[in-house]
Motif scaffolding. Structure first.
Motif, PDB file in Angstrom:
ATOM      1  N   LEU A  37       1.631  34.236  54.170  1.00 26.60           N
ATOM      2  CA  LEU A  37       2.139  33.403  55.067  1.00 26.60           C
ATOM      3  C   LEU A  37       2.359  32.096  54.622  1.00 26.60           C
ATOM      4  CD1 LEU A  37      -0.103  34.592  58.053  1.00 26.60           C
ATOM      5  CD2 LEU A  37       2.420  35.007  57.788  1.00 26.60           C
ATOM      6  N   GLU A  38       1.496  31.768  53.357  1.00 26.80           N
ATOM      7  CA  GLU A  38       1.698  30.392  52.875  1.00 26.80           C
ATOM      8  C   GLU A  38       3.361  30.401  52.177  1.00 26.80           C
ATOM      9  OE1 GLU A  38      -1.249  29.951  49.685  1.00 26.80           O
ATOM     10  OE2 GLU A  38      -2.757  29.500  51.426  1.00 26.80           O
ATOM     11  N   THR A  39       3.503  31.336  51.680  1.00 24.60           N
ATOM     12  CA  THR A  39       5.134  31.500  51.118  1.00 24.60           C
ATOM     13  C   THR A  39       6.083  31.166  52.022  1.00 24.60           C
ATOM     14  OG1 THR A  39       4.115  33.059  49.467  1.00 24.60           O
ATOM     15  CG2 THR A  39       6.489  32.905  49.634  1.00 24.60           C
ATOM     16  N   ARG A  40       6.057  31.941  53.352  1.00 18.06           N
ATOM     17  CA  ARG A  40       6.650  31.694  54.391  1.00 18.06           C
ATOM     18  C   ARG A  40       6.713  30.311  54.998  1.00 18.06           C
ATOM     19  NH1 ARG A  40       8.886  36.894  56.719  1.00 18.06           N
ATOM     20  NH2 ARG A  40       9.242  35.800  58.700  1.00 18.06           N
ATOM     21  N   GLN A  41       5.641  29.834  54.962  1.00 21.97           N
ATOM     22  CA  GLN A  41       5.380  28.459  55.543  1.00 21.97           C
ATOM     23  C   GLN A  41       6.234  27.416  54.912  1.00 21.97           C
ATOM     24  OE1 GLN A  41       3.758  27.337  58.430  1.00 21.97           O
ATOM     25  NE2 GLN A  41       5.255  25.780  58.186  1.00 21.97           N
ATOM     26  N   VAL A  42       6.080  27.528  53.421  1.00 24.76           N
ATOM     27  CA  VAL A  42       7.021  26.778  52.559  1.00 24.76           C
ATOM     28  C   VAL A  42       8.427  27.083  52.689  1.00 24.76           C
ATOM     29  CG1 VAL A  42       7.340  26.349  49.862  1.00 24.76           C
ATOM     30  CG2 VAL A  42       5.071  26.857  50.770  1.00 24.76           C
ATOM     31  N   LEU A  43       8.919  28.427  52.939  1.00 23.21           N
ATOM     32  CA  LEU A  43      10.384  28.617  52.967  1.00 23.21           C
ATOM     33  C   LEU A  43      10.877  28.253  54.511  1.00 23.21           C
ATOM     34  CD1 LEU A  43      10.157  32.359  51.688  1.00 23.21           C
ATOM     35  CD2 LEU A  43      11.286  30.338  50.542  1.00 23.21           C
ATOM     36  N   LYS A  44      10.053  27.749  55.293  1.00 17.68           N
ATOM     37  CA  LYS A  44      10.286  27.608  56.593  1.00 17.68           C
ATOM     38  C   LYS A  44      11.531  26.724  56.638  1.00 17.68           C
ATOM     39  CE  LYS A  44       8.538  26.762  61.497  1.00 17.68           C
ATOM     40  NZ  LYS A  44       9.657  26.100  61.995  1.00 17.68           N
ATOM     41  N   PRO A  45      11.427  25.340  56.085  1.00 12.09           N
ATOM     42  CA  PRO A  45      12.375  24.545  56.196  1.00 12.09           C
ATOM     43  C   PRO A  45      14.109  25.077  55.560  1.00 12.09           C
ATOM     44  CG  PRO A  45      10.651  23.338  55.209  1.00 12.09           C
ATOM     45  CD  PRO A  45      10.163  24.700  55.443  1.00 12.09           C
ATOM     46  N   SER A  46      13.868  25.740  54.469  1.00 12.32           N
ATOM     47  CA  SER A  46      15.131  26.512  53.976  1.00 12.32           C
ATOM     48  C   SER A  46      15.735  27.228  55.274  1.00 12.32           C
ATOM     49  CB  SER A  46      14.817  27.192  52.987  1.00 12.32           C
ATOM     50  OG  SER A  46      14.412  26.513  51.912  1.00 12.32           O
ATOM     51  N   TYR A  47      14.816  28.182  55.842  1.00 13.37           N
ATOM     52  CA  TYR A  47      15.379  29.120  57.001  1.00 13.37           C
ATOM     53  C   TYR A  47      15.803  28.149  57.831  1.00 13.37           C
ATOM     54  CZ  TYR A  47      15.174  32.007  61.118  1.00 13.37           C
ATOM     55  OH  TYR A  47      15.627  32.636  61.909  1.00 13.37           O
ATOM     56  N   ASP A  48      15.078  27.265  58.482  1.00 17.14           N
ATOM     57  CA  ASP A  48      15.405  26.296  59.675  1.00 17.14           C
ATOM     58  C   ASP A  48      17.183  25.569  59.293  1.00 17.14           C
ATOM     59  OD1 ASP A  48      13.390  27.146  61.098  1.00 17.14           O
ATOM     60  OD2 ASP A  48      12.204  25.120  60.709  1.00 17.14           O
ATOM     61  N   GLY A  49      17.233  25.403  57.998  1.00 19.92           N
ATOM     62  CA  GLY A  49      18.429  24.688  57.786  1.00 19.92           C
ATOM     63  C   GLY A  49      19.832  25.606  57.821  1.00 19.92           C
ATOM     64  N   TYR A  50      19.430  26.965  57.853  1.00 20.69           N
ATOM     65  CA  TYR A  50      20.534  27.712  57.584  1.00 20.69           C
ATOM     66  C   TYR A  50      20.482  29.050  58.640  1.00 20.69           C
ATOM     67  CZ  TYR A  50      21.827  25.896  53.441  1.00 20.69           C
ATOM     68  OH  TYR A  50      22.220  24.928  52.330  1.00 20.69           O
ATOM     69  N   ARG A  51      19.559  28.693  59.937  1.00 23.02           N
ATOM     70  CA  ARG A  51      19.059  29.653  60.774  1.00 23.02           C
ATOM     71  C   ARG A  51      20.153  30.550  61.677  1.00 23.02           C
ATOM     72  NH1 ARG A  51      14.467  29.864  64.338  1.00 23.02           N
ATOM     73  NH2 ARG A  51      14.148  27.464  63.543  1.00 23.02           N
ATOM     74  N   GLU A  52      21.201  29.923  61.914  1.00 23.60           N
ATOM     75  CA  GLU A  52      22.233  30.635  62.777  1.00 23.60           C
ATOM     76  C   GLU A  52      22.950  31.620  61.633  1.00 23.60           C
ATOM     77  OE1 GLU A  52      26.397  29.918  65.480  1.00 23.60           O
ATOM     78  OE2 GLU A  52      24.993  28.602  65.111  1.00 23.60           O
ATOM     79  N   GLY A  53      23.249  30.809  60.602  1.00 19.72           N
ATOM     80  CA  GLY A  53      24.289  31.906  59.474  1.00 19.72           C
ATOM     81  C   GLY A  53      23.421  32.867  59.138  1.00 19.72           C
ATOM     82  N   ILE A  54      22.124  32.621  58.846  1.00 22.06           N
ATOM     83  CA  ILE A  54      21.056  33.829  58.110  1.00 22.06           C
ATOM     84  C   ILE A  54      20.973  34.939  59.096  1.00 22.06           C
ATOM     85  CG2 ILE A  54      18.630  34.179  57.671  1.00 22.06           C
ATOM     86  CD1 ILE A  54      18.590  31.727  56.316  1.00 22.06           C
ATOM     87  N   GLN A  55      20.765  34.742  60.445  1.00 25.19           N
ATOM     88  CA  GLN A  55      20.976  35.422  61.271  1.00 25.19           C
ATOM     89  C   GLN A  55      22.365  36.497  61.353  1.00 25.19           C
ATOM     90  OE1 GLN A  55      18.390  36.884  62.972  1.00 25.19           O
ATOM     91  NE2 GLN A  55      17.055  35.012  62.205  1.00 25.19           N
ATOM     92  N   ASN A  56      23.397  35.687  61.295  1.00 22.83           N
ATOM     93  CA  ASN A  56      24.898  36.495  61.362  1.00 22.83           C
ATOM     94  C   ASN A  56      24.801  37.268  59.931  1.00 22.83           C
ATOM     95  OD1 ASN A  56      25.786  35.290  63.695  1.00 22.83           O
ATOM     96  ND2 ASN A  56      26.653  33.532  62.550  1.00 22.83           N
ATOM     97  N   TRP A  57      24.212  36.669  58.813  1.00 24.52           N
ATOM     98  CA  TRP A  57      24.059  37.558  57.807  1.00 24.52           C
ATOM     99  C   TRP A  57      23.492  38.829  57.699  1.00 24.52           C
ATOM    100  CZ3 TRP A  57      20.015  38.844  54.697  1.00 24.52           C
ATOM    101  CH2 TRP A  57      20.375  39.523  53.445  1.00 24.52           C
ATOM    102  N   ALA A  58      22.247  38.694  58.546  1.00 25.43           N
ATOM    103  CA  ALA A  58      21.294  39.799  58.728  1.00 25.43           C
ATOM    104  C   ALA A  58      22.025  40.905  59.546  1.00 25.43           C
ATOM    105  CB  ALA A  58      19.806  39.206  59.136  1.00 25.43           C
ATOM    106  N   LEU A  59      22.534  40.339  60.403  1.00 24.54           N
ATOM    107  CA  LEU A  59      23.308  41.374  61.502  1.00 24.54           C
ATOM    108  C   LEU A  59      24.522  42.288  60.950  1.00 24.54           C
ATOM    109  CD1 LEU A  59      22.741  39.455  64.891  1.00 24.54           C
ATOM    110  CD2 LEU A  59      21.426  41.590  64.099  1.00 24.54           C
ATOM    111  N   ARG A  60      24.910  41.274  59.985  1.00 17.11           N
ATOM    112  CA  ARG A  60      26.233  42.049  59.221  1.00 17.11           C
ATOM    113  C   ARG A  60      27.305  42.539  60.260  1.00 17.11           C
ATOM    114  NH1 ARG A  60      22.302  41.706  55.864  1.00 17.11           N
ATOM    115  NH2 ARG A  60      22.079  42.777  53.929  1.00 17.11           N
ATOM    116  N   GLU A  61      27.445  43.924  60.554  1.00 18.43           N
ATOM    117  CA  GLU A  61      28.435  44.150  61.444  1.00 18.43           C
ATOM    118  C   GLU A  61      28.577  43.675  62.812  1.00 18.43           C
ATOM    119  OE1 GLU A  61      31.282  45.361  60.311  1.00 18.43           O
ATOM    120  OE2 GLU A  61      30.812  45.902  57.834  1.00 18.43           O
ATOM    121  N   ALA A  62      27.255  43.934  63.059  1.00 20.01           N
ATOM    122  CA  ALA A  62      27.159  43.657  64.674  1.00 20.01           C
ATOM    123  C   ALA A  62      27.232  42.354  65.474  1.00 20.01           C
ATOM    124  CB  ALA A  62      25.592  44.071  65.087  1.00 20.01           C
TER     125      ALA A  62
END
Length: 236
Positions: A55-80
């Motif tokens: 969880l500490e690792t995820r907490q440190v990564l949170k700003p990176s995730y927040d900065g690309y949230r929408e694009g990361i979700q699109n990447w994760a969903l791929r075809e859908a």
């Protein structure tokens, strides 16, 4: 009953994997087989210390995730996905993976450890312990509809003999959709009660005690994103 039986079989597989050291040197190199082996072991037990470092690792990564949230979700969903993931988004995903490796290593975790705990904590425990539909249900339904529609295009091309239809491209997309379905369906069809029962009780208790922190670091579809396809890797 079929879902419950499948979950319990996976739990038994996890116990066998733990006994033969599946997360040691014998972990498969193939990304799909590796993911499946890790998933088979993602039922606990996990030590409180390892979970806290995760969880500490995820907490440190949170700003990176927040900065690309929408694009990361699109990447994760791929075809859908209704959006596209390219350019800055792909750079963001790559940068986040690099940061993940660095931050996990600082805390004595490998990427395999991180992925195992992500499947356990977010793919299984959090989804199974929350009320309401599973997030992947709608994604899987959309993917299946797309698969049927594309299959009809192939049938039409075969029946008409129209050589202007790019059947290879259509088949490649079907293959990509089927790859996503293969790895997302277990999350979309899980029996919540059986899944919770299969998770190590002590681990489950620790997770419940830290629910608030876990929910604040929920990255939705990114946490159940399929591994890369072998075929896609070869063409790259």
């Amino acid at each position: 009953m079929r879902r419950r039986g499948a979950v319990l079989l996976l739990a038994l597989g996890a116990a066998a994997a733990a006994g033969c050291g599946v997360l040691g040197p014998r972990l498969p190199e193939d990304p799909e087989a590796r993911y499946e082996a890790i998933a088979a072991s993602a039922w606990g037990p996990e030590s409180p210390e390892a979970l806290a470092r995760y969880l500490e690792t995820r907490q440190v990564l949170k700003p990176s995730y927040d900065g690309y949230r929408e694009g990361i979700q699109n990447w994760a969903l791929r075809e859908a996905s209704t959006g596209r993931a390219f350019g800055p988004t792909l750079l963001g995903v790559a940068a986040m993976r690099k940061k993940l490796d660095d931050e996990a290593a600082k805390r004595g975790l490998t990427f395999d450890d991180y992925q195992r705990m992500t499947i356990l904590v977010y793919g299984r425990w959090l989804r199974a312990s929350r009320p309401g539909p599973l997030p992947e249900e709608g994604v899987v339904r959309t993917l299946k509809e797309m698969e049927v529609g594309l299959g009809r295009q192939l049938d039409k091309a075969a029946a008409s003999g129209d050589v202007s239809i790019d059947t290879a491209a259509i088949q490649a997309r079907i293959d990509s959709i089927r790859h996503q379905l293969r790895f997302l369906e277990p999350y979309a069809t899980m029996d919540k009660e059986a899944t919770l029962a299969a998770i190590d009780p002590a681990t489950r208790g620790w997770l419940e005690a830290h629910r608030k922190e876990i929910e604040e670091l929920d990255w939705l579809y990114f946490d159940t994103a399929p591994p890369p396809r072998k075929e896609a890797k070869k063409k790259a």
